[in-house]
Design a protein around this motif. Structure first.
Motif, PDB file in Angstrom:
ATOM      1  N   ASP A 113     -15.211   5.608  12.493  1.00  0.00           N
ATOM      2  CA  ASP A 113     -14.396   6.593  13.199  1.00  0.00           C
ATOM      3  C   ASP A 113     -14.905   7.985  12.836  1.00  0.00           C
ATOM      4  OD1 ASP A 113     -12.505   8.282  14.192  1.00  0.00           O
ATOM      5  OD2 ASP A 113     -10.908   7.654  12.820  1.00  0.00           O
ATOM      6  N   ASP A 114     -15.527   8.650  13.815  1.00  0.00           N
ATOM      7  CA  ASP A 114     -16.052   9.987  13.557  1.00  0.00           C
ATOM      8  C   ASP A 114     -14.952  11.023  13.776  1.00  0.00           C
ATOM      9  OD1 ASP A 114     -17.720  12.060  12.947  1.00  0.00           O
ATOM     10  OD2 ASP A 114     -18.842  12.018  14.830  1.00  0.00           O
ATOM     11  N   ALA A 115     -13.968  11.000  12.858  1.00  0.00           N
ATOM     12  CA  ALA A 115     -12.890  11.996  12.816  1.00  0.00           C
ATOM     13  C   ALA A 115     -12.108  12.085  14.129  1.00  0.00           C
ATOM     14  CB  ALA A 115     -13.449  13.378  12.426  1.00  0.00           C
ATOM     15  N   SER A 116     -11.617  10.937  14.601  1.00  0.00           N
ATOM     16  CA  SER A 116     -10.749  10.933  15.791  1.00  0.00           C
ATOM     17  C   SER A 116      -9.403  11.559  15.456  1.00  0.00           C
ATOM     18  CB  SER A 116     -10.509   9.495  16.265  1.00  0.00           C
ATOM     19  OG  SER A 116     -11.714   8.904  16.665  1.00  0.00           O
ATOM     20  N   GLU A 117      -8.792  12.206  16.451  1.00  0.00           N
ATOM     21  CA  GLU A 117      -7.456  12.791  16.236  1.00  0.00           C
ATOM     22  C   GLU A 117      -6.351  11.901  16.788  1.00  0.00           C
ATOM     23  OE1 GLU A 117     -10.388  16.097  16.631  1.00  0.00           O
ATOM     24  OE2 GLU A 117      -9.468  15.220  18.402  1.00  0.00           O
ATOM     25  N   ARG A 118      -6.666  10.926  17.600  1.00  0.00           N
ATOM     26  CA  ARG A 118      -5.621  10.186  18.298  1.00  0.00           C
ATOM     27  C   ARG A 118      -4.879   9.238  17.362  1.00  0.00           C
ATOM     28  NH1 ARG A 118      -8.967   9.329  23.860  1.00  0.00           N
ATOM     29  NH2 ARG A 118      -9.070  11.559  24.284  1.00  0.00           N
ATOM     30  N   GLU A 119      -3.556   9.302  17.433  1.00  0.00           N
ATOM     31  CA  GLU A 119      -2.719   8.524  16.505  1.00  0.00           C
ATOM     32  C   GLU A 119      -3.003   7.024  16.605  1.00  0.00           C
ATOM     33  OE1 GLU A 119      -0.759   8.851  13.745  1.00  0.00           O
ATOM     34  OE2 GLU A 119      -1.573  10.856  14.045  1.00  0.00           O
ATOM     35  N   PHE A 120      -3.176   6.528  17.861  1.00  0.00           N
ATOM     36  CA  PHE A 120      -3.310   5.070  18.024  1.00  0.00           C
ATOM     37  C   PHE A 120      -4.596   4.533  17.409  1.00  0.00           C
ATOM     38  CE2 PHE A 120      -4.819   6.860  22.139  1.00  0.00           C
ATOM     39  CZ  PHE A 120      -6.114   6.357  22.160  1.00  0.00           C
ATOM     40  N   LEU A 121      -5.546   5.415  17.065  1.00  0.00           N
ATOM     41  CA  LEU A 121      -6.791   4.950  16.440  1.00  0.00           C
ATOM     42  C   LEU A 121      -6.661   4.897  14.921  1.00  0.00           C
ATOM     43  CD1 LEU A 121      -9.334   6.867  18.709  1.00  0.00           C
ATOM     44  CD2 LEU A 121      -8.861   4.402  18.703  1.00  0.00           C
ATOM     45  N   LYS A 122      -5.452   5.134  14.425  1.00  0.00           N
ATOM     46  CA  LYS A 122      -5.234   5.103  12.968  1.00  0.00           C
ATOM     47  C   LYS A 122      -4.549   3.782  12.597  1.00  0.00           C
ATOM     48  CE  LYS A 122      -5.851  10.011  12.953  1.00  0.00           C
ATOM     49  NZ  LYS A 122      -5.283  11.333  13.068  1.00  0.00           N
ATOM     50  N   ALA A 123      -3.260   3.842  12.235  1.00  0.00           N
ATOM     51  CA  ALA A 123      -2.587   2.621  11.747  1.00  0.00           C
ATOM     52  C   ALA A 123      -2.562   1.511  12.797  1.00  0.00           C
ATOM     53  CB  ALA A 123      -1.168   2.957  11.291  1.00  0.00           C
ATOM     54  N   SER A 124      -2.337   1.860  14.064  1.00  0.00           N
ATOM     55  CA  SER A 124      -2.258   0.821  15.107  1.00  0.00           C
ATOM     56  C   SER A 124      -3.560   0.031  15.175  1.00  0.00           C
ATOM     57  CB  SER A 124      -2.001   1.439  16.483  1.00  0.00           C
ATOM     58  OG  SER A 124      -0.797   2.162  16.483  1.00  0.00           O
ATOM     59  N   LEU A 125      -4.677   0.755  15.095  1.00  0.00           N
ATOM     60  CA  LEU A 125      -5.985   0.091  15.157  1.00  0.00           C
ATOM     61  C   LEU A 125      -6.183  -0.799  13.929  1.00  0.00           C
ATOM     62  CD1 LEU A 125      -8.711  -0.275  16.593  1.00  0.00           C
ATOM     63  CD2 LEU A 125      -9.565   1.693  15.285  1.00  0.00           C
ATOM     64  N   GLU A 126      -5.835  -0.279  12.751  1.00  0.00           N
ATOM     65  CA  GLU A 126      -6.024  -1.068  11.521  1.00  0.00           C
ATOM     66  C   GLU A 126      -5.205  -2.357  11.593  1.00  0.00           C
ATOM     67  OE1 GLU A 126      -6.442   0.979   7.937  1.00  0.00           O
ATOM     68  OE2 GLU A 126      -7.521   2.604   8.949  1.00  0.00           O
ATOM     69  N   ASN A 127      -3.961  -2.241  12.076  1.00  0.00           N
ATOM     70  CA  ASN A 127      -3.101  -3.423  12.160  1.00  0.00           C
ATOM     71  C   ASN A 127      -3.639  -4.410  13.195  1.00  0.00           C
ATOM     72  OD1 ASN A 127      -1.398  -2.395  10.230  1.00  0.00           O
ATOM     73  ND2 ASN A 127      -0.095  -1.356  11.726  1.00  0.00           N
ATOM     74  N   TYR A 128      -4.167  -3.896  14.290  1.00  0.00           N
ATOM     75  CA  TYR A 128      -4.663  -4.783  15.337  1.00  0.00           C
ATOM     76  C   TYR A 128      -5.866  -5.586  14.857  1.00  0.00           C
ATOM     77  CZ  TYR A 128      -6.166  -6.524  19.862  1.00  0.00           C
ATOM     78  OH  TYR A 128      -6.531  -7.357  20.883  1.00  0.00           O
ATOM     79  N   VAL A 129      -6.822  -4.919  14.215  1.00  0.00           N
ATOM     80  CA  VAL A 129      -8.059  -5.636  13.858  1.00  0.00           C
ATOM     81  C   VAL A 129      -7.871  -6.599  12.691  1.00  0.00           C
ATOM     82  CG1 VAL A 129      -9.522  -3.808  14.788  1.00  0.00           C
ATOM     83  CG2 VAL A 129      -9.036  -3.845  12.331  1.00  0.00           C
ATOM     84  N   LYS A 130      -6.804  -6.414  11.918  1.00  0.00           N
ATOM     85  CA  LYS A 130      -6.519  -7.337  10.791  1.00  0.00           C
ATOM     86  C   LYS A 130      -6.369  -8.772  11.281  1.00  0.00           C
ATOM     87  CE  LYS A 130      -3.879  -4.494   7.582  1.00  0.00           C
ATOM     88  NZ  LYS A 130      -2.618  -3.784   7.824  1.00  0.00           N
ATOM     89  N   ASN A 131      -5.876  -8.926  12.503  1.00  0.00           N
ATOM     90  CA  ASN A 131      -5.565 -10.275  13.002  1.00  0.00           C
ATOM     91  C   ASN A 131      -6.726 -10.920  13.751  1.00  0.00           C
ATOM     92  OD1 ASN A 131      -2.937 -10.007  12.007  1.00  0.00           O
ATOM     93  ND2 ASN A 131      -2.362  -8.808  13.806  1.00  0.00           N
ATOM     94  N   LEU A 132      -7.850 -10.233  13.858  1.00  0.00           N
ATOM     95  CA  LEU A 132      -8.982 -10.816  14.595  1.00  0.00           C
ATOM     96  C   LEU A 132      -9.755 -11.754  13.677  1.00  0.00           C
ATOM     97  CD1 LEU A 132     -10.044  -7.605  16.554  1.00  0.00           C
ATOM     98  CD2 LEU A 132      -8.609  -9.494  17.327  1.00  0.00           C
ATOM     99  N   GLU A 133     -10.472 -12.715  14.304  1.00  0.00           N
ATOM    100  CA  GLU A 133     -11.033 -13.799  13.481  1.00  0.00           C
ATOM    101  C   GLU A 133     -12.391 -13.476  12.854  1.00  0.00           C
ATOM    102  OE1 GLU A 133     -11.729 -15.826  17.648  1.00  0.00           O
ATOM    103  OE2 GLU A 133     -10.591 -14.070  17.027  1.00  0.00           O
ATOM    104  N   VAL A 134     -12.814 -12.231  12.966  1.00  0.00           N
ATOM    105  CA  VAL A 134     -14.091 -11.814  12.373  1.00  0.00           C
ATOM    106  C   VAL A 134     -13.785 -10.669  11.428  1.00  0.00           C
ATOM    107  CG1 VAL A 134     -16.249 -10.607  12.941  1.00  0.00           C
ATOM    108  CG2 VAL A 134     -15.525 -12.554  14.313  1.00  0.00           C
ATOM    109  N   SER A 135     -14.551 -10.562  10.346  1.00  0.00           N
ATOM    110  CA  SER A 135     -14.336  -9.467   9.397  1.00  0.00           C
ATOM    111  C   SER A 135     -14.632  -8.127  10.085  1.00  0.00           C
ATOM    112  CB  SER A 135     -15.273  -9.661   8.204  1.00  0.00           C
ATOM    113  OG  SER A 135     -15.385  -8.458   7.485  1.00  0.00           O
TER     114      SER A 135
END
Length: 285
Positions: A113-135
């Motif tokens: 993340d090259d210093a994005s300002e958008r809120e959804f690219l923060k915690a929402s993104l981290e929570n979303y990718v946690k559940n994907l089947e690849v590291s």
């Protein structure tokens, strides 16, 4: 307007944009569509209607569909840099990498993340990718650093034998990865670029790219596409499924052996502005 649409997961091939079809926005929504277009310079309204795992046509030549690749291919880290990217395009990129890569070959996905300002690219993104089947690792740049320094940060964190760089708004098709890794297995100093198909910025229609052009540059050092010369056609004896040797690459999408990337000096970390790293990397190779 900086909300994100909950992830649409496709269950059928009837939804908007399935099989790479164009999405047309009704007349009543055209004004809103034009406003949303300004955010990322593509039709965000269309993108947000399309499933994150939409189906795509197989646009490969028949000869490519039947090729057999070595069983022992190197694995890869996929490095994707983003800055204020739309939720739907970023996660459609990630979904396509996961869904269309043999899992034994996909070591990890690194999102920088090259210093994005958008809120959804923060915690929402981290929570979303946690559940994907690849590291999936998310690395955050402390300040806006540009594509090259962000890619270097991703490369430094990668563990795969090969690094594959992708843009944040791609869709990988079936069979995209094996040929890239197979070339590097044959010769670890080969740097491999896929054919870059086209996704319409207006309708998100998926259109096959040409295998009859390759990268070159003019005397102003501008990267350009040129017709594949006759000598390459002759060298391949007319077999269009064989790779084309190319003087330069487009720069956005390619695979390179991780150790070889370090041996040739990686990227020049002093590059600030988009549009020269393709020639630089080609000259190093």
């Amino acid at each position: 307007l900086l909300f994100y649409v909950p992830a649409v997961i496709s269950r059928n091939q009837e939804g908007p944009g399935e099989m790479g079809k164009a999405v047309l926005i009704p007349k009543d929504d055209q004004e809103k569509m034009k406003e949303l277009f300004k955010i990322n310079q593509f039709n965000l309204m269309a993108s947000d209607l399309i499933a994150l795992n939409r189906s795509l046509p197989d646009v490969r030549l028949d000869g490519c569909k039947t090729k057999v690749y070595p069983e022992e291919l190197p694995n890869t880290s996929v490095v994707i840099v983003f800055h204020n990217e739309a939720w739907s395009t970023l996660l459609r990129t990630v979904s396509s990498v996961i869904n269309r890569s043999p899992h034994g070959l996909l070591r990890e996905i690194i999102l920088v993340d090259d210093a994005s300002e958008r809120e959804f690219l923060k915690a929402s993104l981290e929570n979303y990718v946690k559940n994907l089947e690849v590291s999936i690792k998310i690395i955050r740049m402390e300040q806006r650093s540009g594509l090259i320094r962000a890619r270097l940060r991703g490369a430094a964190a990668s563990k795969g034998q090969v690094i594959t760089f992708l843009d944040a708004h791609c869709e990988c098709t079936l069979g995209w990865l094996e040929p890239l890794l197979a070339r590097i297995k044959e010769d670890r100093k080969t740097v491999v670029c896929p054919i870059i198909d086209v996704i319409s910025d207006d309708t998100f229609e998926y259109m096959a790219g040409s295998d009859m052009t390759y990268g070159g540059f003019n005397w102003k050092l501008n990267f350009r596409w040129y017709p594949v010369p006759q000598r390459e056609m002759d060298r391949r004896k007319g077999d269009r499924t064989l790779p084309v040797r190319t003087p330069t690459m487009a720069g956005g999408l390619f695979s390179i052996d991780r150790n070889y990337f370090e041996e040739i000096g990686t990227y020049d970390a002093g590059m600030d502005i988009w549009g020269g790293e393709n020639l630089e990397m080609s000259f190093r190779v």
